[in-house]
Each structure stands twice: as C-alpha cells, then as structure tokens.
Write a protein that holds these residues in place. Structure first.
Motif, PDB file in Angstrom:
ATOM      1  N   GLU A  10       0.865  -1.190   0.000  1.00  0.00           N
ATOM      2  CA  GLU A  10       0.000   0.000   0.000  1.00  0.00           C
ATOM      3  C   GLU A  10       0.899   1.236   0.000  1.00  0.00           C
ATOM      4  O   GLU A  10       1.947   1.271   0.646  1.00  0.00           O
ATOM      5  N   PHE A  11       0.480   2.253  -0.768  1.00  0.00           N
ATOM      6  CA  PHE A  11       1.218   3.509  -0.835  1.00  0.00           C
ATOM      7  C   PHE A  11       0.226   4.652  -0.650  1.00  0.00           C
ATOM      8  O   PHE A  11      -0.752   4.769  -1.398  1.00  0.00           O
ATOM      9  N   ASN A  12       0.433   5.482   0.364  1.00  0.00           N
ATOM     10  CA  ASN A  12      -0.446   6.630   0.640  1.00  0.00           C
ATOM     11  C   ASN A  12       0.389   7.905   0.607  1.00  0.00           C
ATOM     12  O   ASN A  12       1.501   7.961   1.146  1.00  0.00           O
ATOM     13  N   TRP A  13      -0.180   8.915   0.009  1.00  0.00           N
ATOM     14  CA  TRP A  13       0.547  10.157  -0.235  1.00  0.00           C
ATOM     15  C   TRP A  13      -0.265  11.347   0.241  1.00  0.00           C
ATOM     16  O   TRP A  13      -1.466  11.421   0.047  1.00  0.00           O
ATOM     17  N   LYS A  14       0.428  12.284   0.920  1.00  0.00           N
ATOM     18  CA  LYS A  14      -0.201  13.543   1.306  1.00  0.00           C
ATOM     19  C   LYS A  14       0.696  14.677   0.837  1.00  0.00           C
ATOM     20  O   LYS A  14       1.867  14.741   1.199  1.00  0.00           O
ATOM     21  N   SER A  15       0.126  15.529   0.025  1.00  0.00           N
ATOM     22  CA  SER A  15       0.928  16.579  -0.602  1.00  0.00           C
ATOM     23  C   SER A  15       1.163  17.732   0.367  1.00  0.00           C
ATOM     24  O   SER A  15       0.603  18.817   0.230  1.00  0.00           O
ATOM     25  N   GLY A  16       1.999  17.474   1.359  1.00  0.00           N
ATOM     26  CA  GLY A  16       2.384  18.513   2.304  1.00  0.00           C
ATOM     27  C   GLY A  16       1.220  18.964   3.158  1.00  0.00           C
ATOM     28  O   GLY A  16       0.073  18.555   2.960  1.00  0.00           O
ATOM     29  N   PRO A  17       1.481  19.835   4.142  1.00  0.00           N
ATOM     30  CA  PRO A  17       0.381  20.406   4.920  1.00  0.00           C
ATOM     31  C   PRO A  17      -0.542  21.204   4.008  1.00  0.00           C
ATOM     32  O   PRO A  17      -0.121  21.725   2.975  1.00  0.00           O
ATOM     33  N   ASP A  18      -1.810  21.275   4.392  1.00  0.00           N
ATOM     34  CA  ASP A  18      -2.745  22.087   3.615  1.00  0.00           C
ATOM     35  C   ASP A  18      -2.209  23.515   3.521  1.00  0.00           C
ATOM     36  O   ASP A  18      -1.581  24.033   4.450  1.00  0.00           O
TER      37      ASP A  18
END
Length: 707
Positions: A353-361
């Motif tokens: 599984e790979f989960n990505w969050k593009s930096g803080p909002d």
C-alpha cells in the motif's frame, strides 16, 4: 551509508532481514528516553537500547515527539544577576555570557560583598568582565582598574575575584574574615563557577558615591568559555579522566558533552570512533557570506531541571545533528546533510500500500520563516536575523493568497548567524514537505533503525528520498507501516544569495557621552632594553577627547583569547606593558574617559598575528629648556642642565653628551624626560642620540647653549 535494496528471497529469515539495520535514529530510542526518562529517572536510554522490544504504541509516541514543540530557552536572562529562593543549577557549554544567582550578600563597614554563582564548572577561561553592562579590566589581584572604579593609589572601589568551579574550592577567606559568625570553612560552594565582588563605599556624602552606586552596586557578568569535552582525536585526552578533557565549541563534541551530563549515560555508552569522524565533519570549513567558518559549533545555557529531551532536541537542532545508535547499542551524534544518502530502498514491488499527502494544507503550511540564534553580536542574547529578501525564507505567492503563516525557529545553542541559516533552510523546507506512508509485509522491518530511504512511487514513476519515522508493526495482519516525509530537494547553498547579514554588533552600555571613539591601535611591537628585558608597546591615535585614555591588550592560547589586561598609558599616544610577547598573537583596543569617569566606546580591535621586535631607527630626540643647576648648600652655580625627550615608539635608549661633563646613557621609553648637566663655561654643546633595540641610531640632535 551503503544503499540496501530489498531483493530478498521469500525464504529469507527475519533475522537476515534485520541484520542490515545499522543505526537507530533519534525518533525511536532517543525520543522515548528523552521524555520517559525525564519522568522516570530510573529508566535510562541505555536500557531502552538494550531491551530492543519497544511496544508499537510507544513507537508511535516516539514518532509524534519529532513534531512536538519544545519549551523555549532564553539564554539572555542568564546574563543578569538574580536572587531566588529556589533556583535550578545552571549549565553552560561553549562561549557564553553569564551573571548568575546571588547566593550571598552582606555588608561590613564600608564594604559590600556579593557572592554570585554563575554555572556548574568548570569555567575554563574568562574573556571579558562586564560591570554594570560595560567592559572593565580586572587585574590579577582582583582590582577593577577601569574608570570610574580605579583609584589614584592603584587600588579600586570594586574588587572582583573568581573561582572556576572544578570541585577543589574552599571557603572564601574574605568572607571568613568579614563575617566570621555566619561564614564558615564548610561554605565551600564546590563545583560552581563563582565570583566574589566587593564594593567599597567612598561614603554617602562623597559625590563619587552617586557616580559609582546611584542605582545600587553594578551587577557583574562574564563572557567566558565553559565546560570541557572529550575529543577522541586528541591523544593527550583520556575518556575516563575528565581532567584531561579540553574546551571545545565543536558541535558534535559539545552535544555529546551535554548528553554526558545526564546521570543515565557514561563515556562507555558512546561510539567514539564515529564521534571522531563526525567531529571532523563539524570542523570542516564551509563558505559564508563574509568568508569561511567551521560547519557546526555550539554555545549555550540550560538549567539542570529542564526536561532532558527538550534541551537535547534544541541542542541537536542548533548544531544540525541527530542522535544515532549502533547495533551494539552505542550512541553517537551525526550531522544532517542537505542531501543525505539513502540507507535502504523500497521499490513498488515490495509495497502492499502507498499513501501520499501533498504537504500540509496550504492554509496551514508555513510560508514565512523567522529565525533566532544565540547571538554574540547582540551580546549573547537570542537575536533575530532579518531574512527579508532571502528567497528560501518565504513563499510570496502563498502569503498573498492565504496570509502569513509563520514558522518561528529558535536555535539557542547556535552561536553563528551563518550556521543558523543553513540549518533553518532545511527545517523550514521539511515543515512544508510532502509526507505519506507505505505498507509492506514483514520485510519492512529491515528499515528498523534506519533513517533515510529511497521510496518508489509507481503511479508517478519516480523514486523519492524520504526520512522515515519508526515502523509500526501490525502482527495480526503481518504488515509493517512506515510513515515518511519526503526530503526536500535543496540546491547547493550559495552564501551570497541564501544568507542574510548577521545583526550589527551591539555596543556595550556606556554612560551618555559625546567623546569621540579613538582609532584602532596601529599595531603592536616588542622592544628590548640593554639589560635584556622586553616590553610590549601599542601606538594609539585619535584619543584626544576626555581627560585620559585607557588601553587594553589580550593574548591567545592557540586560537582562543585570554582576558583583556590593563596597560600603562603614555599621554594619549601610546601604551606599554612589561613582558616578552614576541611571536604571540595580540589584540589591542583603547577608549578615552573624562573626570567624571564617563567613557567613550572602545575603538575597533587591532590584531597583530605575531608580535616582533621593531628595530626601526627612532626619530631624533628633542631638547627642551636649559637651566642653571645650583649647589644646594651654597647656592652657587655648578652647571647647566638640558632636558631631552623622544616619543619614537622604537626608542629604548638615549645617549647624551654635554661640554664639561661625562657622557650619559639611559634606558628610555616615550613619555619620559631625561636630563644631562654640563659645565659652567659657556657656550655648552649638548647632543643626544636615540637607539632602537638592536642599536639602530637616530640622527644626532645638537643644542648649543650660550646663556
């Protein structure tokens, strides 16, 4: 470290997978020890390392601690003298300015005594004494010789003595004598660097009293080098014998020394070979906007009662380092590079599984950086650097769209504006960076103890360098989850554009005066008299204001300055002191003062890399008036006497002749007046020649006296 690819066979054992874990990052063991150890002193960091079986929940706490704000340290407050019923022990490392706790104060007749405890020893060297916020000279006998505290008889209105706090202290004899009923031989104050300052009163009716003590006795502080560090690179030092350790502001050695102040750890808990290697990296010269400096240095102050993890994290942030442990459970501190090398690689094939969050909002992401550091320029306070116009320190598009979202970085153990900015750029970029998690099967345990990984994103068809948090183990699912933060792509540091100027040097506090500051002394020379003795001489210009001049000099031990020392001033043009200072590095400075004891600012400091004897030919001597010499008993004329001066800084001898008399040779320094007496038969011819140390002669001055 060597890149490790996850190309394991299905039959590979867990032991084989975990054998490649070389280092435990601060996020696992140290963060836990730093916090839990502060609450449960019996639980040591070494114990955590040895156990090797920390619960997953605890690991999550450790990861969370990485992003937890820490209480702030204000090193500037320790410059003052304070009096508290309950005060924590103060510690210092590197170069600091400290006042301290007023542990005792009492009066005996005209004398007031103040015992001030600065910090836990050892105090290695004092570089500057500050009294009432301005620099003063303290002679070897303790007398403060700077105006307005010096007396005409050579004594002083203030006497200042210090002890280094090495544990050998005995009770102050001055206090035993002045207060025998309350101060005993058991009052040793051992292990604490301390000052005993005696303030002498001229009497309440004396106008000098108002000048000296109109706001009470002026508090004292010292700019000094504190604490010693074990340096494994120095063969003269023994890790088991602290008396062989030496002062250092090397970031790695200093941070290690801070860790050694905690009772849980001993020198045997550290990997000194790795520390030596990292200390070399800390000593490497790096470019700055104005030249070069060592990559990582440390200076700062902290209280023993502060949480060890909070203090240590601020130390690590300030030097740009992180705590690591080896497979053997030994600790070392390594510097964090702008582009660290991956220690392991997770290809897409190994990810479930790979989960990505593009930096803080964007609404939360910091878009402007402010920065404070332990600033020598601002007299050892937490000073702010003006980052206006530095591109990495702000994102103008986001500021225009969402308003300012400030990230305030404070580095209370960082003594360099350049170092602070190199570190702050990375911290600011990390706070804005993308993050995510990957899940693997149990092969993910190979990341245990590692910090940096290359992680493949199959959708984006790219591999990114990431900093990993501790793995989270789900035994039931047979999975390992690894949170990560994408390492920012930082371009090479360019001081000319990436670095803002350090704050301007804040001058010492002075009494209000319009006296002009003298010019920096124009060098320093040595001279040698015929008898073999040496003298240091310093020429001064621009010291015409006020009623007198004060000149100081200091020597060095290696590259480290000693305390400033007093000199003997000659008019407003020269100062001298006896002693052989040949081949030594010398700094010199001067200021003027008036009859009220007010002073100008000090001149700029002049530095001479290696003092040498100057054998230049002196200027010719000058004859003054000629007068008759009478016999004391009879009042009859017995000869004519001429005065001779020579202000040439290289002059050490004058040879004089006069008609009707024998020649005369005298040692000489500028400011002195010599005399020679001739006969009574006119005309009388007087001559004088000045000589430098090696006998180089001036031109001859001749004066014919006809009566």
């Amino acid at each position: 470290m060597k890149l490790l690819k996850l190309a394991f066979a299905a039959s590979a054992s867990l032991l084989a997978l975990t054998a490649c874990a070389h280092a435990e990052p601060v996020s696992i063991g140290f963060a836990l020890w730093a916090t839990i150890g502060a609450v449960l002193p019996s639980v040591s960091f070494a114990t955590f390392v040895a156990i090797g079986s920390i619960l997953p929940a605890a690991l999550a706490i450790g990861a969370q601690l990485l992003f937890t704000p820490h209480p702030k340290i204000d090193p500037g407050k320790y410059k003052d003298t304070f009096q508290e019923q309950d005060s924590s022990e103060i510690n210092a490392i590197g170069r600091v300015e400290l006042g301290g706790l007023r542990a005792f104060g009492n009066t005996n007749g005209a004398n007031r005594y103040r015992l001030v405890c600065a910090a836990k020893g050892p105090l290695v060297a004092i570089e500057e004494y500050m009294l009432g916020g301005r620099a003063v000279i303290v002679d070897s006998n303790g007398n403060v010789s700077s105006p307005p505290y010096s007396k005409k008889d050579g004594s002083s209105w203030v006497v200042w003595r210090t002890k280094v706090g090495d544990g050998t202290e005995t009770a102050w004899t001055e206090l035993l004598s002045a207060f025998p009923a309350i101060w005993t031989a058991d009052h040793r104050v051992r292990g604490i660097a301390q000052s005993l300052i005696k303030y002498v009163s001229p009497g309440f009716t004396n106008k000098l009293f108002v000048k000296l003590y109109q706001q009470g006795e002026p508090a004292g502080s010292i700019i000094a080098r504190f604490n010693t560090c074990y340096d494994p690179r120095d063969e003269t030092q023994d890790k088991d014998d602290p008396s062989t350790w030496k002062w250092s502001d090397n970031g790695i050695l200093g941070a290690t020394r801070v860790m050694l102040t905690y009772p849980d750890l001993t020198v045997d808990n550290f990997d000194w070979d790795m520390i030596a290697a990292e200390a070399d990296r800390a000593d490497a010269d790096v470019a700055t906007k104005i030249g070069t400096e060592k990559r990582s240095r440390i200076s700062g102050v902290w209280e023993s009662e502060s949480k060890r993890g909070d203090t240590m994290q601020q130390v690590l942030d300030s030097i740009g380092g992180e705590v690591v442990t080896t497979d053997e459970g030994l600790i070392y501190i390594r510097l964090i590079d702008d582009a660290p090398e991956a220690e392991i690689e997770f290809e897409a094939v190994h990810q479930t599984e790979f989960n990505w969050k593009s930096g803080p909002d964007a609404i939360e992401r910091p878009n402007i950086c402010t920065l404070k550091y332990y600033s020598p320029e601002l007299n050892y306070t937490l000073g702010e650097i003006d980052l206006t116009g530095v591109s990495w320190a702000s994102n103008e598009d986001e500021i225009a769209r969402y308003g300012k979202k400030e990230m305030a970085i404070e580095l209370p153990f960082c003594p360099s504006a350049s170092q602070a900015q190199r570190i702050a750029r990375r911290l600011f970029a990390l706070a804005r960076a993308d993050s995510g998690t990957i899940k693997t099967n149990m092969v993910g345990l190979a990341a245990w103890g590692l910090t940096y990984a290359d992680i493949e994103d199959s959708d984006a068809e790219e591999t990114m360098l990431a900093k990993m948090a501790p793995p989270r183990i789900d035994d039931e699912a047979g999975e390992v989850e690894i949170p990560f933060q994408v390492w920012p792509d930082l371009p090479a540091w360019t001081p000319e554009t990436d670095e803002a100027d350090a704050p301007e040097q804040l001058p010492d506090i002075q009494y209000e005066t319009d006296m002009a500051t003298p010019n920096a002394p124009t060098g320093a020379i040595a001279v040698q008299y015929a008898g073999g003795s040496y003298e240091l001489r310093i020429p001064v210009t621009g010291a015409g204001d006020g009623t007198g001049m004060e000149a100081n000099f200091r020597t060095y031990v290696g590259t480290l300055p000693n305390a400033w020392q007093a000199m003997n001033e000659v008019d407003r043009t020269m100062a001298w002191v006896s002693g052989d200072y040949r081949s030594q590095k010398i700094d010199a400075r001067a200021r003027v003062y008036n009859s009220d004891g007010e002073t100008s600012y000090f001149s700029d400091v002049a530095s001479v890399a290696s003092v040498a004897v100057d054998n230049s030919a002196p200027a010719a001597p000058v004859f003054g008036t000629v007068g008759g010499v009478l016999d004391g008993a009879m009042g009859t004329l017995i000869g004519y006497q001429a005065s001779v001066t020579c202000d040439a800084i290289t002059a050490v001898k004058i040879v004089m002749t006069a008609t009707g008399a024998s020649g005369k040779t005298v040692d000489h320094r500028p400011g002195q007046t010599q005399f020679i007496t001739g006969g009574i038969s006119l005309p009388i011819t007087f001559t004088a020649i000045a000589y430098s140390s090696d006998g180089t002669a001036s031109s001859t001055t001749t004066k014919v006296f006809n009566g």
